[in-house]
Design a protein around this motif. Structure first.
Motif, PDB file in Angstrom:
ATOM      1  N   ARG B  12       0.383-130.564  22.855  1.00 12.45           N
ATOM      2  CA  ARG B  12      -0.337-130.086  24.046  1.00 12.45           C
ATOM      3  C   ARG B  12      -0.803-131.285  24.870  1.00 12.45           C
ATOM      4  NH1 ARG B  12      -0.121-126.081  19.895  1.00 12.45           N
ATOM      5  NH2 ARG B  12       0.800-124.339  21.063  1.00 12.45           N
ATOM      6  N   THR B  13      -0.759-131.107  26.189  1.00 13.66           N
ATOM      7  CA  THR B  13      -1.243-132.140  27.091  1.00 13.66           C
ATOM      8  C   THR B  13      -2.772-132.107  27.148  1.00 13.66           C
ATOM      9  OG1 THR B  13      -1.266-130.642  28.958  1.00 13.66           O
ATOM     10  CG2 THR B  13       0.799-131.812  28.543  1.00 13.66           C
ATOM     11  N   VAL B  14      -3.336-133.177  27.713  1.00 11.01           N
ATOM     12  CA  VAL B  14      -4.790-133.196  27.884  1.00 11.01           C
ATOM     13  C   VAL B  14      -5.221-132.038  28.796  1.00 11.01           C
ATOM     14  CG1 VAL B  14      -6.749-134.515  28.777  1.00 11.01           C
ATOM     15  CG2 VAL B  14      -5.024-135.649  27.368  1.00 11.01           C
ATOM     16  N   ASP B  15      -4.407-131.711  29.781  1.00 11.43           N
ATOM     17  CA  ASP B  15      -4.759-130.598  30.664  1.00 11.43           C
ATOM     18  C   ASP B  15      -4.812-129.258  29.924  1.00 11.43           C
ATOM     19  OD1 ASP B  15      -5.522-131.531  33.082  1.00 11.43           O
ATOM     20  OD2 ASP B  15      -3.592-131.252  34.079  1.00 11.43           O
ATOM     21  N   GLN B  16      -3.888-129.067  29.009  1.00 11.49           N
ATOM     22  CA  GLN B  16      -3.929-127.832  28.219  1.00 11.49           C
ATOM     23  C   GLN B  16      -5.170-127.804  27.319  1.00 11.49           C
ATOM     24  OE1 GLN B  16       0.188-128.276  26.705  1.00 11.49           O
ATOM     25  NE2 GLN B  16       0.444-126.100  27.154  1.00 11.49           N
ATOM     26  N   LYS B  17      -5.506-128.966  26.767  1.00 11.95           N
ATOM     27  CA  LYS B  17      -6.710-129.033  25.925  1.00 11.95           C
ATOM     28  C   LYS B  17      -7.964-128.772  26.761  1.00 11.95           C
ATOM     29  CE  LYS B  17      -4.769-132.019  22.353  1.00 11.95           C
ATOM     30  NZ  LYS B  17      -4.869-133.234  21.542  1.00 11.95           N
ATOM     31  N   ARG B  18      -7.962-129.321  27.975  1.00 14.64           N
ATOM     32  CA  ARG B  18      -9.088-129.117  28.899  1.00 14.64           C
ATOM     33  C   ARG B  18      -9.297-127.614  29.165  1.00 14.64           C
ATOM     34  NH1 ARG B  18      -7.411-133.101  32.559  1.00 14.64           N
ATOM     35  NH2 ARG B  18      -8.946-134.620  31.831  1.00 14.64           N
ATOM     36  N   LYS B  19      -8.170-126.953  29.418  1.00 10.54           N
ATOM     37  CA  LYS B  19      -8.254-125.517  29.671  1.00 10.54           C
ATOM     38  C   LYS B  19      -8.678-124.762  28.397  1.00 10.54           C
ATOM     39  CE  LYS B  19      -5.805-121.676  31.773  1.00 10.54           C
ATOM     40  NZ  LYS B  19      -4.522-121.001  31.898  1.00 10.54           N
ATOM     41  N   LEU B  20      -8.109-125.159  27.289  1.00  9.92           N
ATOM     42  CA  LEU B  20      -8.402-124.495  26.013  1.00  9.92           C
ATOM     43  C   LEU B  20      -9.893-124.526  25.688  1.00  9.92           C
ATOM     44  CD1 LEU B  20      -7.481-123.226  23.276  1.00  9.92           C
ATOM     45  CD2 LEU B  20      -7.139-125.560  22.439  1.00  9.92           C
ATOM     46  N   VAL B  21     -10.519-125.706  25.775  1.00 13.85           N
ATOM     47  CA  VAL B  21     -11.942-125.777  25.402  1.00 13.85           C
ATOM     48  C   VAL B  21     -12.828-125.046  26.414  1.00 13.85           C
ATOM     49  CG1 VAL B  21     -11.663-127.880  24.034  1.00 13.85           C
ATOM     50  CG2 VAL B  21     -12.318-128.085  26.454  1.00 13.85           C
ATOM     51  N   ALA B  22     -12.429-125.039  27.669  1.00 14.95           N
ATOM     52  CA  ALA B  22     -13.213-124.306  28.680  1.00 14.95           C
ATOM     53  C   ALA B  22     -13.156-122.799  28.406  1.00 14.95           C
ATOM     54  CB  ALA B  22     -12.693-124.625  30.084  1.00 14.95           C
ATOM     55  N   GLU B  23     -11.958-122.298  28.169  1.00 13.46           N
ATOM     56  CA  GLU B  23     -11.791-120.851  27.930  1.00 13.46           C
ATOM     57  C   GLU B  23     -12.435-120.418  26.612  1.00 13.46           C
ATOM     58  OE1 GLU B  23     -10.341-118.602  29.845  1.00 13.46           O
ATOM     59  OE2 GLU B  23      -9.144-119.748  31.275  1.00 13.46           O
ATOM     60  N   MET B  24     -12.256-121.240  25.575  1.00 11.85           N
ATOM     61  CA  MET B  24     -12.846-120.872  24.284  1.00 11.85           C
ATOM     62  C   MET B  24     -14.367-120.865  24.366  1.00 11.85           C
ATOM     63  SD  MET B  24     -10.587-122.683  21.288  1.00 11.85           S
ATOM     64  CE  MET B  24     -11.754-122.121  20.038  1.00 11.85           C
ATOM     65  N   THR B  25     -14.909-121.847  25.051  1.00  7.63           N
ATOM     66  CA  THR B  25     -16.375-121.916  25.162  1.00  7.63           C
ATOM     67  C   THR B  25     -16.911-120.691  25.905  1.00  7.63           C
ATOM     68  OG1 THR B  25     -16.274-124.319  25.092  1.00  7.63           O
ATOM     69  CG2 THR B  25     -18.296-123.349  25.980  1.00  7.63           C
ATOM     70  N   ASP B  26     -16.258-120.314  26.993  1.00  9.42           N
ATOM     71  CA  ASP B  26     -16.644-119.080  27.705  1.00  9.42           C
ATOM     72  C   ASP B  26     -16.598-117.868  26.779  1.00  9.42           C
ATOM     73  OD1 ASP B  26     -16.977-120.379  30.078  1.00  9.42           O
ATOM     74  OD2 ASP B  26     -15.185-119.561  31.049  1.00  9.42           O
ATOM     75  N   ALA B  27     -15.535-117.788  26.003  1.00  9.93           N
ATOM     76  CA  ALA B  27     -15.363-116.639  25.099  1.00  9.93           C
ATOM     77  C   ALA B  27     -16.511-116.563  24.096  1.00  9.93           C
ATOM     78  CB  ALA B  27     -14.021-116.758  24.365  1.00  9.93           C
ATOM     79  N   VAL B  28     -16.914-117.711  23.573  1.00  4.41           N
ATOM     80  CA  VAL B  28     -17.997-117.718  22.584  1.00  4.41           C
ATOM     81  C   VAL B  28     -19.320-117.360  23.251  1.00  4.41           C
ATOM     82  CG1 VAL B  28     -19.299-119.166  20.985  1.00  4.41           C
ATOM     83  CG2 VAL B  28     -16.800-119.377  21.104  1.00  4.41           C
ATOM     84  N   VAL B  29     -19.571-117.963  24.408  1.00  2.92           N
ATOM     85  CA  VAL B  29     -20.840-117.727  25.108  1.00  2.92           C
ATOM     86  C   VAL B  29     -21.016-116.253  25.427  1.00  2.92           C
ATOM     87  CG1 VAL B  29     -22.052-118.140  27.295  1.00  2.92           C
ATOM     88  CG2 VAL B  29     -21.057-120.065  26.014  1.00  2.92           C
ATOM     89  N   LYS B  30     -19.954-115.628  25.950  1.00  6.79           N
ATOM     90  CA  LYS B  30     -20.145-114.222  26.331  1.00  6.79           C
ATOM     91  C   LYS B  30     -20.128-113.251  25.124  1.00  6.79           C
ATOM     92  CE  LYS B  30     -15.506-113.161  28.092  1.00  6.79           C
ATOM     93  NZ  LYS B  30     -14.700-112.995  29.296  1.00  6.79           N
ATOM     94  N   SER B  31     -19.560-113.684  23.998  1.00  6.00           N
ATOM     95  CA  SER B  31     -19.510-112.789  22.832  1.00  6.00           C
ATOM     96  C   SER B  31     -20.780-112.802  21.995  1.00  6.00           C
ATOM     97  CB  SER B  31     -18.353-113.170  21.897  1.00  6.00           C
ATOM     98  OG  SER B  31     -17.152-113.215  22.592  1.00  6.00           O
TER      99      SER B  31
END
Lengths: 61, 61, 61, 61, 61, 61
Positions: B12-31
């Motif tokens: 995975r590229t750094v950009d994919q990792k950037r997106k991954l941690v942003a989306e995962m963090t949102d998912a945890v926060v809202k759950s």
């Protein structure tokens, strides 16, 4: 036992790791009364693009 | 807290990792209702010869 | 793959965990393009006397 | 399930890893009665300066 | 070294765990040529509401 | 960062854990020069039937 895993940013020298495991092992031995030989430590280096806080990679903060 | 560790195949590229941690963090926060700053994610890349399913390395499947 | 481990404080209901794994899985699928079936998540509850920041247990902060 | 993580010193060949995951998977299947497809193994290589026993790095012992 | 961590569903008896660690240790010893005393295994039981595949908890599948 | 995980036998009191995390955090801070607030420690208790050396559970040794 105990078995300890440390995740930290890459960039520490072998000398810093040498000091880190010695100090941590002492800390464990004096806190919970185990023998030094039972304390095993695994170090894992991480790149700054492999760790995030608040959804941002460390390289972007 | 929470502290999250992700094992995934390398590549995975750094950009994919950037997106991954942003989306995962949102998912945890809202759950589960934690603050974003409390969500820490460790990414660990793995080679395809370091993972097996049913006793076969991923490179052999 | 990916295999994800989440350490969080105990006290979440099964319904919150149900939501958490659904949202996290979606986040991973859309960020790095894996199939949902490949996303496996392990949840680990922790007591507040089993986690420290800055050398203080969470129960003491 | 089960999901297994192995930390070992670096230096094993892919053939040794191939044998290791095959043998370990057999061992798990016959001991606790799971299907081979459910056994997933993650291998993690470690340098000898990233592991300590009794407060000494493996390179110093 | 090696240090091995096994995540599996709760419900295995001590006798099954006894067999599991014996068989796994044999498998490791014969595959990568380490001494039995160097093989340490940590078992972690998980509830079926603490594991998900494809975004669904194991209790819901 | 660093994030540290400690696996140890169950049976320590909260006071021993309190001392353990304080001492370990000091050890890390003085060895590798990080701020105390960046040191996070996860403690995981294990039963003696969940750990093996040389293929034998700790309860059998």
């Amino acid at each position: 036992m105990p078995i300890i895993e440390v995740h930290m940013f890459e960039g520490r020298t072998v000398d810093q790791k040498r000091k880190l495991v010695a100090e941590m092992t002492d800390a464990v031995v004096k806190s919970i009364g185990v023998k030094p030989e039972d304390v095993r430590i695994i170090l894992q280096d991480m790149a700054r693009y492999d760790y995030s806080i608040a959804g941002k990679l460390a390289i972007d903060r």
